[in-house]
Write a protein that holds these residues in place. Structure first.
Motif, PDB file in Angstrom:
ATOM      1  N   THR A  17       0.837  -1.205   0.000  1.00  0.00           N
ATOM      2  CA  THR A  17       0.000   0.000   0.000  1.00  0.00           C
ATOM      3  C   THR A  17       0.871   1.254   0.000  1.00  0.00           C
ATOM      4  OG1 THR A  17      -1.861  -1.121   1.059  1.00  0.00           O
ATOM      5  CG2 THR A  17      -1.765   1.263   1.324  1.00  0.00           C
ATOM      6  N   ALA A  18       1.930   1.247   0.807  1.00  0.00           N
ATOM      7  CA  ALA A  18       2.819   2.416   0.863  1.00  0.00           C
ATOM      8  C   ALA A  18       3.501   2.630  -0.487  1.00  0.00           C
ATOM      9  CB  ALA A  18       3.864   2.238   1.963  1.00  0.00           C
ATOM     10  N   LEU A  19       3.923   1.544  -1.120  1.00  0.00           N
ATOM     11  CA  LEU A  19       4.603   1.664  -2.422  1.00  0.00           C
ATOM     12  C   LEU A  19       3.650   2.234  -3.467  1.00  0.00           C
ATOM     13  CD1 LEU A  19       7.198   1.122  -4.076  1.00  0.00           C
ATOM     14  CD2 LEU A  19       6.206  -1.104  -4.671  1.00  0.00           C
ATOM     15  N   ALA A  20       2.446   1.691  -3.516  1.00  0.00           N
ATOM     16  CA  ALA A  20       1.464   2.183  -4.493  1.00  0.00           C
ATOM     17  C   ALA A  20       1.103   3.637  -4.210  1.00  0.00           C
ATOM     18  CB  ALA A  20       0.218   1.295  -4.482  1.00  0.00           C
ATOM     19  N   ALA A  21       1.036   4.005  -2.931  1.00  0.00           N
ATOM     20  CA  ALA A  21       0.728   5.401  -2.576  1.00  0.00           C
ATOM     21  C   ALA A  21       1.851   6.326  -3.034  1.00  0.00           C
ATOM     22  CB  ALA A  21       0.497   5.529  -1.068  1.00  0.00           C
ATOM     23  N   VAL A  22       3.104   5.855  -2.978  1.00  0.00           N
ATOM     24  CA  VAL A  22       4.235   6.645  -3.485  1.00  0.00           C
ATOM     25  C   VAL A  22       4.133   6.761  -5.010  1.00  0.00           C
ATOM     26  CG1 VAL A  22       6.736   6.614  -3.867  1.00  0.00           C
ATOM     27  CG2 VAL A  22       5.824   6.225  -1.569  1.00  0.00           C
ATOM     28  N   LEU A  23       3.830   5.652  -5.671  1.00  0.00           N
ATOM     29  CA  LEU A  23       3.715   5.676  -7.143  1.00  0.00           C
ATOM     30  C   LEU A  23       2.565   6.573  -7.593  1.00  0.00           C
ATOM     31  CD1 LEU A  23       4.428   1.936  -8.103  1.00  0.00           C
ATOM     32  CD2 LEU A  23       5.998   3.883  -8.141  1.00  0.00           C
ATOM     33  N   ALA A  24       1.564   6.724  -6.732  1.00  0.00           N
ATOM     34  CA  ALA A  24       0.395   7.555  -7.065  1.00  0.00           C
ATOM     35  C   ALA A  24       0.802   8.987  -7.373  1.00  0.00           C
ATOM     36  CB  ALA A  24      -0.613   7.532  -5.910  1.00  0.00           C
ATOM     37  N   LEU A  52       3.467   9.920  -9.041  1.00  0.00           N
ATOM     38  CA  LEU A  52       4.170  10.063 -10.327  1.00  0.00           C
ATOM     39  C   LEU A  52       3.223  10.624 -11.388  1.00  0.00           C
ATOM     40  CD1 LEU A  52       6.275   6.825 -11.014  1.00  0.00           C
ATOM     41  CD2 LEU A  52       7.015   8.988 -10.033  1.00  0.00           C
ATOM     42  N   ARG A  79       4.246   8.449 -16.694  1.00  0.00           N
ATOM     43  CA  ARG A  79       5.408   7.717 -16.206  1.00  0.00           C
ATOM     44  C   ARG A  79       5.038   6.320 -15.718  1.00  0.00           C
ATOM     45  NH1 ARG A  79       9.361  11.500 -14.984  1.00  0.00           N
ATOM     46  NH2 ARG A  79       9.087  13.139 -16.526  1.00  0.00           N
ATOM     47  N   LEU A  80       3.828   6.217 -15.171  1.00  0.00           N
ATOM     48  CA  LEU A  80       3.374   4.918 -14.673  1.00  0.00           C
ATOM     49  C   LEU A  80       3.361   3.883 -15.791  1.00  0.00           C
ATOM     50  CD1 LEU A  80       0.410   5.307 -12.172  1.00  0.00           C
ATOM     51  CD2 LEU A  80       2.756   4.610 -11.719  1.00  0.00           C
ATOM     52  N   ALA A 137       6.085   1.226 -16.145  1.00  0.00           N
ATOM     53  CA  ALA A 137       6.318   0.274 -15.056  1.00  0.00           C
ATOM     54  C   ALA A 137       6.294  -1.154 -15.584  1.00  0.00           C
ATOM     55  CB  ALA A 137       5.257   0.448 -13.977  1.00  0.00           C
ATOM     56  N   ALA A 162       6.822  -3.806 -10.565  1.00  0.00           N
ATOM     57  CA  ALA A 162       5.895  -2.874  -9.922  1.00  0.00           C
ATOM     58  C   ALA A 162       4.488  -3.464  -9.847  1.00  0.00           C
ATOM     59  CB  ALA A 162       5.879  -1.552 -10.675  1.00  0.00           C
ATOM     60  N   THR A 176       2.424  -4.218  -6.215  1.00  0.00           N
ATOM     61  CA  THR A 176       1.248  -3.418  -5.886  1.00  0.00           C
ATOM     62  C   THR A 176      -0.047  -4.234  -5.957  1.00  0.00           C
ATOM     63  OG1 THR A 176       1.104  -2.656  -8.182  1.00  0.00           O
ATOM     64  CG2 THR A 176       2.283  -1.233  -6.643  1.00  0.00           C
TER      65      THR A 176
END
Lengths: 277, 277
Positions: free
Chosen positions: B192-199, B201, B205-206, B209, B213, B217
């Motif tokens: 969840t934290a990783l996806a929230a960081v990717l949110a 971008l 850019r996504l 991935a 990734a 996620t």
């Protein structure tokens, strides 16, 4: 384009040779690699012959560098003296800024265009090479100026990428390294850190782990051999991405205590959904 | 064992009903759930009939609580007054300490044995129920004293789990919650934290991935509806697991700068390999 030299005939380099031939390339494909790899690559039909870098560079009108990043950097150090003027040199390294800088610094004899095919596989080596490796995958190119894409030799290369079925995306070298720090390098570090934490659990406890832990530790199986160069050439950007991730986890730790994690889950689920489009 | 009451007929509860019948149970299976779910569960053959909690509890010699954790806790508040003395009550909640404590505090009329089948599925609801859901999966039981496993009603339940093909593992409630904090709840928070960081971008850019990734996620797609209770009833242990994870990431950030990540990758790959055995 009559003669292509592939330097480093592994998964990517071998796949390039196979893809070229599958989509109609009728010229010569020369491989530069270890004796064992050259033999395997010829056997598989990925290249026509092996040669030294000197021989290959003197003959080629496209040079494709598909070594590990440190190998690409070392090759760029001496390539300027070996190639015919005006040819295209491109690469498949996983980070771009240091490679593009090195190419710019070391030679004005050839055109250099950085590249990064997003086309990994669990298996490595030329034995895993696949003529369709680039099909329906993103192929990032990192020109420093968009005018580079109009150079005739580059246009020829772009046409081949099109025949391979790749989707070309252009980013500046900085944008590339910034992006992959988040979409590739950070996920790797997050997975490795998680597996390293799980390593300290008593052995019998690991046996109750479900599919979630399995998913989240798949990247942790990766060998550091691949990651040494990638992380070493993108250190500051990855460091920053890690700092952002740690901040998010710290914030979520706080939200766990105050029972306000719903927003984090919502934003995360939305991004995870977008990633899958 | 002649009458089983399943309280909460979703994926797990429905699968219990199907598994019992597939493996030869010829008694009555009563479901306690919403009207809509009871209709669907009868249609699927997971239960024979629906009833109120009062009716079901009065008739059953095994009560299986398969609601969300907060539902299980609420049911335990009133169950003591409703059941026949000496029957077995067991549950399938994802955390155990609060549930086992609540059962111990609220009644001495029945035997309570905490359980946690490690048998998730992406799909939820009785529609996803499967007679083979427990087959070749770990089923954790959390007796407070090992003598509990010798109680006749418990032995009967254990025999059914054996027929389902489940592998029973016993842990104390504390050991269970500690273990799943690392093997399940921490992976969820990390994803969840990783996806929230990717949110954060830029959207384009996504699109570059890769599969790493995507893997990392998948858990972030989970709804907080499921996680609210789990995290809420295991807060302190998850908080500690998060602190350990953040420490490891901080250490790896340092090792990234000094180029000494090889050991982290090695330990992590070893644990990830053990997880897959």
């Amino acid at each position: 384009m009559e003669t292509v030299a592939i330097v480093g005939v592994g998964l990517i380099g071998g796949s390039l040779g196979l893809a070229l031939q599958k989509t109609g390339f009728s010229g010569r494909i020369i491989g530069v690699s270890s004796e064992r790899t050259i033999a395997a690559a010829r056997e598989l039909g990925a290249i026509h012959e092996g040669a030294t870098l000197e021989e290959a560079a003197a003959a080629a009108d496209l040079i494709y560098l598909a070594q590990p990043i440190s190998g690409i950097l070392a090759t760029l150090d001496c390539l300027g003296a070996l190639v015919r003027p005006g040819i295209l040199v491109t690469d498949a390294g996983s980070t771009k800024l240091q490679i593009v800088r090195k190419a710019t610094e070391t030679s004005r004899v050839y055109h250099f265009l950085g590249g990064h095919p997003m086309a990994g596989k669990e298996a490595r080596g030329v034995e895993a090479a696949d003529a369709d490796l680039f099909r329906d995958r993103t192929y990032i190119l990192t020109p420093q100026r968009s005018a580079e894409l109009d150079i005739p030799a580059v246009k020829v290369f772009l046409a081949w990428l099109g025949k391979f079925g790749a989707t070309v995306v252009t980013l500046s070298p900085e944008e590339h390294d910034q992006t992959v720090a988040y979409t590739s390098h950070l996920p790797q570090m997050a997975s490795t850190a998680l597996a390293a934490v799980l390593a300290s659990l008593p052995a019998d406890r690991l046996s109750v782990a479900g599919p979630g832990a399995i998913d989240m530790t798949r990247l942790a199986l990766s060998s550091f051999d691949i990651w040494r160069d990638i992380l070493g050439t993108n250190r500051d950007v990855v460091d920053h991405a890690l700092a952002v991730y740690i901040d998010k986890l710290t914030e979520m730790r706080h939200n766990l205590q105050t029972q306000r994690l719903d927003k984090d889950f919502e934003i995360a689920a939305e991004a995870a959904t977008r990633l899958r489009r």
